[in-house]
Design an enzyme around this catalytic site. Structure first.
Site, PDB file in Angstrom:
ATOM      1  N   GLU A   1      33.971  31.752  25.787  1.00  0.00           N
ATOM      2  CA  GLU A   1      34.488  31.224  24.756  1.00  0.00           C
ATOM      3  C   GLU A   1      36.026  30.918  24.751  1.00  0.00           C
ATOM      4  O   GLU A   1      36.727  29.917  24.263  1.00  0.00           O
ATOM      5  CB  GLU A   1      34.495  31.727  23.070  1.00  0.00           C
ATOM      6  CG  GLU A   1      32.843  31.774  22.771  1.00  0.00           C
ATOM      7  CD  GLU A   1      31.844  32.793  23.325  1.00  0.00           C
ATOM      8  OE1 GLU A   1      32.321  33.517  24.268  1.00  0.00           O
ATOM      9  OE2 GLU A   1      30.715  32.892  22.955  1.00  0.00           O
TER      10      GLU A   1
ATOM     11  N   PHE B   1      25.086  41.524  11.039  1.00  0.00           N
ATOM     12  CA  PHE B   1      25.084  41.233  12.632  1.00  0.00           C
ATOM     13  C   PHE B   1      26.046  40.226  12.920  1.00  0.00           C
ATOM     14  O   PHE B   1      26.053  39.169  12.332  1.00  0.00           O
ATOM     15  CB  PHE B   1      23.446  40.925  13.105  1.00  0.00           C
ATOM     16  CG  PHE B   1      23.439  40.652  14.451  1.00  0.00           C
ATOM     17  CD1 PHE B   1      23.726  41.616  15.399  1.00  0.00           C
ATOM     18  CD2 PHE B   1      22.969  39.326  15.046  1.00  0.00           C
ATOM     19  CE1 PHE B   1      23.569  41.382  16.648  1.00  0.00           C
ATOM     20  CE2 PHE B   1      23.092  39.085  16.151  1.00  0.00           C
ATOM     21  CZ  PHE B   1      23.254  40.080  17.160  1.00  0.00           C
ATOM     22  N   GLN B   2      26.956  40.268  13.769  1.00  0.00           N
ATOM     23  CA  GLN B   2      27.686  39.244  14.390  1.00  0.00           C
ATOM     24  C   GLN B   2      28.753  38.912  13.232  1.00  0.00           C
ATOM     25  O   GLN B   2      29.129  37.731  13.262  1.00  0.00           O
ATOM     26  CB  GLN B   2      27.259  38.292  15.044  1.00  0.00           C
ATOM     27  CG  GLN B   2      26.425  38.756  16.342  1.00  0.00           C
ATOM     28  CD  GLN B   2      26.146  37.639  17.250  1.00  0.00           C
ATOM     29  OE1 GLN B   2      25.713  36.517  16.944  1.00  0.00           O
ATOM     30  NE2 GLN B   2      26.056  37.988  18.789  1.00  0.00           N
TER      31      GLN B   2
ATOM     32  N   LYS C   1      26.515  30.042   7.929  1.00  0.00           N
ATOM     33  CA  LYS C   1      25.356  29.403   8.413  1.00  0.00           C
ATOM     34  C   LYS C   1      24.787  28.879   7.366  1.00  0.00           C
ATOM     35  O   LYS C   1      24.102  27.749   7.551  1.00  0.00           O
ATOM     36  CB  LYS C   1      24.495  30.648   9.109  1.00  0.00           C
ATOM     37  CG  LYS C   1      23.235  29.912   9.807  1.00  0.00           C
ATOM     38  CD  LYS C   1      22.545  31.014  10.399  1.00  0.00           C
ATOM     39  CE  LYS C   1      21.348  30.114  11.031  1.00  0.00           C
ATOM     40  NZ  LYS C   1      20.729  31.267  12.177  1.00  0.00           N
TER      41      LYS C   1
ATOM     42  N   MET D   1      54.006  38.788  39.797  1.00  0.00           N
ATOM     43  CA  MET D   1      55.375  38.620  39.069  1.00  0.00           C
ATOM     44  C   MET D   1      55.507  40.148  38.300  1.00  0.00           C
ATOM     45  O   MET D   1      56.817  40.400  38.300  1.00  0.00           O
ATOM     46  CB  MET D   1      55.081  38.002  37.587  1.00  0.00           C
ATOM     47  CG  MET D   1      56.082  37.542  36.602  1.00  0.00           C
ATOM     48  SD  MET D   1      57.683  37.242  37.631  1.00  0.00           S
ATOM     49  CE  MET D   1      57.806  35.371  37.474  1.00  0.00           C
TER      50      MET D   1
HETATM   51  C1  LIG Z   1      45.851  38.006  30.121  1.00  0.00           C
HETATM   52  C2  LIG Z   1      47.180  38.601  30.758  1.00  0.00           C
HETATM   53  N1  LIG Z   1      47.167  39.828  31.169  1.00  0.00           N
HETATM   54  C3  LIG Z   1      48.313  40.391  31.572  1.00  0.00           C
HETATM   55  C4  LIG Z   1      49.518  39.584  31.694  1.00  0.00           C
HETATM   56  C5  LIG Z   1      50.924  40.110  32.448  1.00  0.00           C
HETATM   57  N2  LIG Z   1      51.195  39.393  33.794  1.00  0.00           N
HETATM   58  C6  LIG Z   1      51.883  38.594  33.840  1.00  0.00           C
HETATM   59  S1  LIG Z   1      52.012  37.753  35.530  1.00  0.00           S
HETATM   60  C7  LIG Z   1      50.845  38.688  35.882  1.00  0.00           C
HETATM   61  C8  LIG Z   1      50.454  38.798  37.190  1.00  0.00           C
HETATM   62  C9  LIG Z   1      49.569  37.534  37.878  1.00  0.00           C
HETATM   63  O1  LIG Z   1      49.271  37.782  39.054  1.00  0.00           O
HETATM   64  P1  LIG Z   1      48.870  36.651  39.789  1.00  0.00           P
HETATM   65  O2  LIG Z   1      47.975  35.648  39.021  1.00  0.00           O
HETATM   66  O3  LIG Z   1      48.184  36.859  41.212  1.00  0.00           O
HETATM   67  O4  LIG Z   1      49.985  35.563  40.191  1.00  0.00           O
HETATM   68  P2  LIG Z   1      51.162  35.864  40.724  1.00  0.00           P
HETATM   69  O5  LIG Z   1      52.252  36.419  40.018  1.00  0.00           O
HETATM   70  O6  LIG Z   1      50.952  36.702  42.137  1.00  0.00           O
HETATM   71  O7  LIG Z   1      51.682  34.276  41.426  1.00  0.00           O
HETATM   72  C10 LIG Z   1      50.284  39.733  34.832  1.00  0.00           C
HETATM   73  C11 LIG Z   1      49.286  40.636  35.058  1.00  0.00           C
HETATM   74  C12 LIG Z   1      49.323  38.225  31.522  1.00  0.00           C
HETATM   75  N3  LIG Z   1      50.343  37.265  31.453  1.00  0.00           N
HETATM   76  N4  LIG Z   1      48.153  37.787  30.720  1.00  0.00           N
END
Ligand SMILES: Cc1ncc(C[n+]2csc(CCOP(=O)(O)OP(=O)(O)O)c2C)c(N)n1
Length: 577
Positions: free
Chosen positions: A50, A112-113, A162, A480
């Protein structure tokens, strides 16, 4: 016409002009799915989770300007949608999300749900409704679309129990032509006195900056913004969400501002005497330390949302209204006054900005042996620049490198989660864009961590033959986060190495797509050429990039715009101005 509640929902969507709806079935929405089955006006696209339904509807909305629509079942279907709804909320994306609910008599019984989705989403929707009577469905949906698309856009959730979609209960149907709500009347026209006041300040400005945000894109105001920039000669900076609202190649464009913005944009912000914020919301990633934000500037803020004014930063001249209309009125006022801008001072200011620009702050040390992510994005631009091209992204370094190195010339072409920063957004958002524009080239820049958050959507792409190009900048790390650990945690890379990666080529091929892998800079352009020449299939290009490259410049949390630090490569090569 006598229709059941479920049929009313489908008919109302048709009457709203909805073409696509992304969704996932379940018990509480079975009657609605049956009504969808028995018609062919609205096309339902089955996703595999979703969250992806909401991101796809969101991508569609960002690319087209029309509201996105999604349908999910009660309980886990609805809670899975919450991340997508919050993503749309923080970026002000028009969207209507229909959630199934347990039958009215069961509400509050832990059925439920059952979850209280109106309660759960209250802080991250523009508005939500729980519909209690079949007679109210059509009017509520009309209100939902009106609220989602007017004023400052945003997602609206309509929760439908529903029992009120029962196929055996039919009532007369009519869809409201116009929606009037006493409690909701967005201000659309900027106050003339405020506009005149702003114009007077702008005419005397010595060091002005036009700071433009996603509101210019959402408000379809790029043309007027362009005219204002031309008439005034003022330098322009974009937020992450504003990229493309003003052409990247325009000589007055200083590029993105904020945490990973350009030296010239951030320095200009720091030294500005007049700041004109247009459809921007002074996000903390933009302002840096508030106490040091634009210390000398008189701030003019144009925004459709009065709640945005003086929310984070004190504004001197607020103008509430549609940015497009306000900019038009502003241009007229300039014309009527036939006055001149402070061109002498402006010339000195632009010269100063040119000196900052001369630092070439995005310069990086390229390599013959390892693919630098900056080079990967520059090469992507080289290969796609003449195409009818849309680019979505996930969240992380790859998103920032794309924002810095892919010059967007038009609005609605750069589609990313700016406010919530939702990993997993990129692929499903690209599905929504590709559905809207089947003949356009749609790509998604992602990271090896982000792509795994909605990777199940490779199946949806196969089912609907969406020929998306996935550019996976694979550095083996949650780059990052690793960068922050390198700078601020003494290189303790706690849980940011992305271990046990799949063989991405084998993975996408198992879904019936095409997989490619590139690890040499010299092979990259040809690989992209090949990938983009495959018109009828999804291609994932697994680009193995430098594992420890960082995004520069950077403003540390709690620092001002003038305190950004540069790449070691630059600091070594040049003395800062
Ligand atoms: C759903 C979610 N969980 C955690 C984060 C924290 N976060 C920001 S950037 C990142 C790393 C992303 O890694 P990747 O997709 O390999 O991209 P890169 O930075 O290596 O280009 C994380 C864990 C987020 N932004 N969104």
């Amino acid at each position: 016409m006598e229709l059941s509640g479920a049929e009313i929902i489908v008919q109302a969507l048709k009457d709203e002009g909805v073409k696509y709806i992304w969704g996932y079935p379940g018990g509480a929405v079975l009657h609605i799915y049956d009504a969808i089955f028995r018609q062919d006006g609205v096309r339902h696209i089955l996703v595999r989770h979703e969250q992806a339904a909401i991101h796809a509807a969101d991508g569609y909305a960002r690319a087209t300007g029309e509201p996105g629509v999604a349908l999910v079942t009660s309980g886990p279907g609805a809670t899975n949608a919450v991340t997508g709804i919050a993503t749309a909320y923080l970026d002000s994306i028009p969207m209507v999300v229909i959630t199934g609910q347990v039958p009215l008599p069961f509400i509050g019984s832990d059925a439920f749900q059952e979850v209280d989705i109106t309660g759960i989403t209250r802080p991250c929707v523009k508005h939500n409704f729980l519909v209690k009577r079949v007679e109210d469905i059509a009017e509520t949906l009309a209100k939902a679309f009106y609220i989602a698309t007017s004023g400052r856009p945003g997602p609206v959730v309509v929760d439908i129990p529903k029992d009120i979609t029962d196929p055996n209960v039919k009532i007369a149907y009519s869809y409201p032509k116009k929606v009037e709500m006493r409690s909701y009347k967005p201000i659309v026209k900027g106050h003339p006195r405020q506009i005149r006041k702003a114009v007077d300040i702008m005419l005397k400005a010595e060091r002005p900056v036009l700071y433009i945000g996603g509101g210019v894109v959402l408000g379809e105001a790029s043309e007027e913004l362009g005219k204002l920039a031309e008439v005034s000669g003022f330098p322009v900076t974009n937020t992450l969400m504003g990229l493309g609202a003003f052409p990247a190649s325009h000589k007055q464009n200083m590029g993105m501002l904020g945490m990973h913005g350009t030296y010239e944009a951030n320095m200009a912000m720091h030294e500005a005497d007049v700041l004109i914020a247009v459809g921007a919301r002074f996000d903390d990633r933009v302002t840096g330390k508030i106490a040091q934000f634009c210390p000398d500037a008189t701030i003019i803020h144009i925004d459709v949302d009065p709640a945005s004014i003086s929310k984070n930063v004190r504004v001197d001249v607020p103008i509430v209204g549609h940015v497009k209309g306000v900019l038009k009125d502003m241009l007229k006022t300039f014309d009527e006054q036939k006055s001149e801008f402070n061109t002498k001072a402006l010339a000195v200011w632009l010269e100063r900005i040119e000196r900052w620009r001369g630092l070439n702050c995005l310069d990086y040390a390229n390599s013959d042996t390892v693919i630098k992510p900056q080079f990967a994005v520059e090469t992507l631009h080289k290969v796609t620049k003449d195409m009818d091209f849309y680019l979505t992204s996930d969240v992380g370094q790859h998103q920032m490198f794309t924002a810095q190195f892919y010059p967007f010339e038009k609005p609605r072409r750069w589609i990313n989660s700016g406010g919530l920063g939702t990993m997993g957004f990129g692929l499903p958002a690209a599905m929504g864009v590709q559905q809207a524009f089947p003949d356009a080239t749609v790509a998604c820049v992602t990271g090896e961590a982000s792509i795994q958050m909605c990777i199940q959507e490779l199946a949806t792409c196969r089912q609907w033959d969406l020929p998306i190009k996935i550019i996976l900048l694979n550095n083996g790390y949650m780059g990052m986060v690793r960068q922050w650990q390198e700078f601020f945690y003494d290189r303790r890379y706690s849980h940011t190495y992305v271990d046990a990666l799949p063989d991405f080529s084998a993975l996408v091929e198992s879904y019936g797509h095409v997989g490619m892998r590139v690890d040499k800079p010299a092979d990259l352009e040809a690989a992209y050429q090949e990938a983009f020449s495959i018109k009828d299939k999804l291609v994932l290009v697994n680009v193995i990039t430098d594992p420890e490259e960082n995004v520069y410049p950077m403003i540390e949390l709690g620092k001002g715009h003038h305190e950004m630090f540069m790449s070691p490569h630059l600091s070594a090569a040049r003395e800062l101005a």
